[in-house]
Design an enzyme around this catalytic site. Structure first.
Site, PDB file in Angstrom:
ATOM      1  N   VAL A 153      41.274  35.309  38.594  1.00 31.02           N
ATOM      2  CA  VAL A 153      41.891  36.634  38.585  1.00 31.02           C
ATOM      3  C   VAL A 153      41.040  37.575  39.426  1.00 31.02           C
ATOM      4  O   VAL A 153      39.956  37.993  39.008  1.00 31.02           O
ATOM      5  CB  VAL A 153      42.033  37.183  37.153  1.00 31.02           C
ATOM      6  CG1 VAL A 153      42.740  38.542  37.176  1.00 31.02           C
ATOM      7  CG2 VAL A 153      42.798  36.208  36.271  1.00 31.02           C
ATOM      8  N   PRO A 166      32.084  37.160  36.493  1.00 30.62           N
ATOM      9  CA  PRO A 166      32.511  35.768  36.320  1.00 30.62           C
ATOM     10  C   PRO A 166      32.762  35.049  37.635  1.00 30.62           C
ATOM     11  O   PRO A 166      32.498  33.849  37.752  1.00 30.62           O
ATOM     12  CB  PRO A 166      33.804  35.898  35.501  1.00 30.62           C
ATOM     13  CG  PRO A 166      33.667  37.191  34.787  1.00 30.62           C
ATOM     14  CD  PRO A 166      32.923  38.094  35.734  1.00 30.62           C
ATOM     15  N   ASP A 167      33.282  35.763  38.634  1.00 25.15           N
ATOM     16  CA  ASP A 167      33.548  35.137  39.923  1.00 25.15           C
ATOM     17  C   ASP A 167      32.266  34.649  40.590  1.00 25.15           C
ATOM     18  O   ASP A 167      32.239  33.575  41.206  1.00 25.15           O
ATOM     19  CB  ASP A 167      34.290  36.102  40.845  1.00 25.15           C
ATOM     20  CG  ASP A 167      33.563  37.429  41.035  1.00 25.15           C
ATOM     21  OD1 ASP A 167      32.808  37.835  40.135  1.00 25.15           O
ATOM     22  OD2 ASP A 167      33.768  38.069  42.081  1.00 25.15           O
TER      23      ASP A 167
END
EC number: 2.7.1.33
Length: 271
Positions: A7, A108-109
């Site tokens: 996302v 998170p990426d």
């Protein structure tokens, strides 16, 4: 099969893996006002078009930098796919050590890119992700994620040009024939692309120099990564699905320990 979900601020990218091989991928725009039913129906339609049987999905792993969409997206996956997804966040097993001052602030990426870069290409490795922001992260030979640089992405820079100036138009982001432009559109394209190429070369060289890891492998990923990688000898490999591969690796590392589903503060998110 497993479904992995990246996302991002601009797009949500899905990958379907059978073992360690990606068999399908598709994407949608990141819509912060979509309901869970809208997400679910669009996801089912994309899976159907790409011949992915939802009943064969054994698990789901998500990395998100957009908390506002997560309430609706997670509910959609639970309702329409029938799986409670794992989320990249605190408590997840990564196999790398985050040696930064505030590990919990790491997106998170970036964690996913670090895991993928180290697991697939070994260390030391420098991963450059050309997304909405352009990020540079280094992992040493011991698997320590110890530094990172964040810059405006090419699209952010382009939008700033045409939104914050009175006469510059919105343009296609592509490499012009050369840097010696003779009209407005190619002048803007030259500044954006050659500026990014120059920035990329300098940051890679400077990170190698200051870390002392001159033999570091450099891996590029992200939507506009190929455009820059093709013009930059400092980049060793362009891997367009590095982040999705990282999510698959994280799923395999965590499927037996079953990390808790991270709760998001999304009181204003659509149901």
């Amino acid at each position: 099969m497993i479904l992995v979900v990246d996302v991002g601020n601009t797009n949500i990218t899905y990958g379907v893996f059978k073992g360690d091989k990606m068999v399908s991928s598709f994407r949608m725009t990141t819509g912060t006002t979509r309901t869970s039913d809208e997400y679910g129906l669009e996801l089912l339609a994309l899976m159907n078009i790409n011949n992915v049987d939802k009943d064969k999905i054994e698990g789901v792993m998500i990395a998100s930098v957009v908390p506002k969409v997560m309430h609706a997206l997670v509910n959609a996956i639970v309702k329409y796919i029938g799986k409670k997804p794992y989320l990249v966040g605190p408590g997840i097993k990564t196999g790398i050590k985050i040696s930064l001052d505030n590990p919990r602030e790491v997106g998170p990426d970036l964690i996913v890119d670090a895991v993928a870069g180290y697991e697939i290409y070994g260390g030391p490795v420098l991963v450059v992700d050309f997304g909405t922001a352009t990020t540079y992260i280094m992992i040493n030979e011991k698997g320590e994620f110890f530094t990172g640089v964040v810059c405006p992405g090419i699209r952010i820079s382009a939008k700033a040009l045409w939104q914050d100036t009175a006469k510059l138009p919105e343009i296609e982001i592509k490499k012009p024939a050369g840097i010696l432009a003779k009209e407005t559109i190619s002048s803007m394209q030259a500044g954006l692309i050659y500026g990014q190429i120059g920035q990329t070369k300098y940051i890679i060289d400077k990170m190698k120099e200051e870390s002392g890891l001159m033999n570091t492998k450099v891996i590029a990923t992200g939507g506009l990564g190929r455009l820059i990688a093709d013009e930059t000898k400092e980049i060793d490999v362009y891997d367009p699905i590095l982040t999705l591969r990282g999510l698959q690796i994280l799923y395999e590392k965590n499927r037996r320990t079953k990390p808790q589903l991270k709760e998001f503060d999304n009181q204003n998110a659509p149901e």
